[in-house]
Design a protein around this motif. Structure first.
Motif, short mmCIF file in Angstrom:
data_model
loop_
_atom_site.label_atom_id
_atom_site.label_comp_id
_atom_site.label_asym_id
_atom_site.label_seq_id
_atom_site.Cartn_x
_atom_site.Cartn_y
_atom_site.Cartn_z
N LEU A 15 0.83 -1.20 0.00
CA LEU A 15 0.00 0.00 0.00
C LEU A 15 0.87 1.25 0.00
CD1 LEU A 15 -2.76 1.42 0.23
CD2 LEU A 15 -2.55 1.19 2.72
N LEU A 16 1.89 1.28 0.84
CA LEU A 16 2.78 2.45 0.88
C LEU A 16 3.51 2.63 -0.45
CD1 LEU A 16 4.32 2.14 4.45
CD2 LEU A 16 2.56 3.74 3.69
N THR A 17 3.93 1.53 -1.05
CA THR A 17 4.61 1.60 -2.35
C THR A 17 3.70 2.22 -3.39
OG1 THR A 17 5.99 -0.32 -1.85
CG2 THR A 17 5.69 0.22 -4.18
N LYS A 18 2.45 1.77 -3.44
CA LYS A 18 1.49 2.33 -4.41
C LYS A 18 1.22 3.80 -4.13
CE LYS A 18 -3.01 1.77 -6.59
NZ LYS A 18 -2.77 3.05 -7.22
N LYS A 19 1.03 4.13 -2.87
CA LYS A 19 0.75 5.54 -2.52
C LYS A 19 1.93 6.43 -2.92
CE LYS A 19 -3.02 5.45 0.46
NZ LYS A 19 -4.12 6.16 -0.15
N ARG A 25 4.00 10.26 -9.31
CA ARG A 25 3.48 10.38 -10.67
C ARG A 25 2.56 11.59 -10.81
NH1 ARG A 25 0.06 6.59 -11.33
NH2 ARG A 25 1.44 4.96 -10.56
N GLU A 26 1.68 11.80 -9.84
CA GLU A 26 0.74 12.93 -9.88
C GLU A 26 1.45 14.28 -9.92
OE1 GLU A 26 -1.52 12.16 -6.37
OE2 GLU A 26 -2.76 10.61 -7.34
N ARG A 27 2.64 14.35 -9.39
CA ARG A 27 3.40 15.60 -9.33
C ARG A 27 4.51 15.66 -10.39
NH1 ARG A 27 1.03 14.11 -5.04
NH2 ARG A 27 0.25 15.62 -3.52
N ASP A 28 4.57 14.63 -11.22
CA ASP A 28 5.62 14.51 -12.24
C ASP A 28 7.00 14.56 -11.61
OD1 ASP A 28 6.56 14.14 -14.85
OD2 ASP A 28 6.74 16.30 -15.20
N TRP A 29 7.14 13.86 -10.49
CA TRP A 29 8.42 13.82 -9.77
C TRP A 29 9.22 12.57 -10.10
CZ3 TRP A 29 7.06 15.30 -4.02
CH2 TRP A 29 6.72 16.66 -3.96
N VAL A 81 11.54 8.70 6.78
CA VAL A 81 12.58 7.68 6.52
C VAL A 81 11.94 6.45 5.86
CG1 VAL A 81 14.18 6.07 7.63
CG2 VAL A 81 14.16 8.49 8.30
N LEU A 82 10.86 5.98 6.43
CA LEU A 82 10.18 4.80 5.89
C LEU A 82 9.72 5.03 4.45
CD1 LEU A 82 8.90 1.98 6.15
CD2 LEU A 82 6.88 3.11 7.13
N LEU A 83 9.11 6.16 4.20
CA LEU A 83 8.57 6.43 2.86
C LEU A 83 9.66 6.53 1.82
CD1 LEU A 83 5.68 8.84 3.85
CD2 LEU A 83 5.49 6.44 3.11
N TYR A 84 10.77 7.18 2.15
CA TYR A 84 11.88 7.23 1.19
C TYR A 84 12.48 5.84 0.98
CZ TYR A 84 12.25 12.21 0.19
OH TYR A 84 12.02 13.47 -0.27
N LEU A 85 12.56 5.04 2.03
CA LEU A 85 13.09 3.68 1.90
C LEU A 85 12.18 2.83 1.01
CD1 LEU A 85 15.25 1.61 2.72
CD2 LEU A 85 13.84 1.11 4.73
N VAL A 86 10.89 2.95 1.22
CA VAL A 86 9.92 2.22 0.40
C VAL A 86 10.03 2.67 -1.06
CG1 VAL A 86 7.43 2.00 -0.06
CG2 VAL A 86 8.30 1.67 2.26
N ARG A 87 10.13 3.96 -1.28
CA ARG A 87 10.24 4.47 -2.65
C ARG A 87 11.55 4.02 -3.30
NH1 ARG A 87 7.74 5.57 -7.18
NH2 ARG A 87 8.55 7.37 -8.28
N LEU A 88 12.64 4.08 -2.56
CA LEU A 88 13.94 3.65 -3.09
C LEU A 88 13.90 2.17 -3.48
CD1 LEU A 88 16.95 4.10 -3.69
CD2 LEU A 88 17.39 3.70 -1.25
N SER A 89 13.34 1.35 -2.61
CA SER A 89 13.29 -0.07 -2.92
C SER A 89 12.44 -0.33 -4.16
CB SER A 89 12.78 -0.88 -1.72
OG SER A 89 11.43 -0.58 -1.44
N ASP A 90 11.35 0.39 -4.31
CA ASP A 90 10.48 0.23 -5.47
C ASP A 90 11.20 0.64 -6.75
OD1 ASP A 90 8.04 -0.29 -6.89
OD2 ASP A 90 7.57 1.84 -6.82
N VAL A 91 11.85 1.79 -6.74
CA VAL A 91 12.57 2.28 -7.91
C VAL A 91 13.72 1.33 -8.29
CG1 VAL A 91 14.08 4.16 -8.70
CG2 VAL A 91 11.89 4.69 -7.65
N CYS A 92 14.29 0.67 -7.30
CA CYS A 92 15.39 -0.28 -7.55
C CYS A 92 14.89 -1.67 -7.90
CB CYS A 92 16.31 -0.35 -6.33
SG CYS A 92 17.27 1.14 -6.09
#
Length: 121
Positions: A15-19, A25-29, A81-92
């Motif tokens: 859920l956090l990964t999707k959010k 994506r919504e912010r074109d980031w 910290v958690l959200l950046y870690l989740v995002r980093l793992s997803d991008v990787c």
């Protein structure tokens, strides 16, 4: 992950990964979310988290002497910290949940229960 979101739904890494993906994506980031950039952002957030504890010395579990505002601030920085870690793992392309469970299993093999209470780690 533990915790419930509004409506009683479990908060999961999926859920956090999707959010986080939707948020970027919504912010074109997405174009800014390279592994390097996300890692540097994560390190910055770790610094902000560290600052909260910087001059407090040792603190007991549960932080009984902390004000509600301090605990709320701590929760916000832990979340960053958690959200950046989740995002980093997803991008990787790393399944963070599976990787974490595997790491727990590897640690159990490396540090077996020996009945003497073990050493601090």
């Amino acid at each position: 992950m533990t915790g419930l979101k509004e409506g009683g739904e479990r908060v999961t890494l999926d859920l956090l990964t999707k959010k986080m993906d939707d948020f970027a994506r919504e912010r074109d980031w997405e174009r800014f979310h390279s592994p390097r950039n996300l890692l540097l952002a994560l390190v910055g957030e770790m610094g902000e988290l560290s600052e909260i504890f910087q001059w407090k010395g040792e603190v007991p579990k549960g932080l009984p002497n902390w004000k509600d505002e301090e605990k709320q601030h701590l929760g916000e920085e832990l979340s960053d910290v958690l959200l950046y870690l989740v995002r980093l793992s997803d991008v990787c392309g790393v399944d963070l949940g599976k990787a974490a469970l595997r790491k727990v299993e590897l640690n159990a093999l490396k540090y077996p229960v020996n009945g003497d209470g073990g050493s601090k780690k």
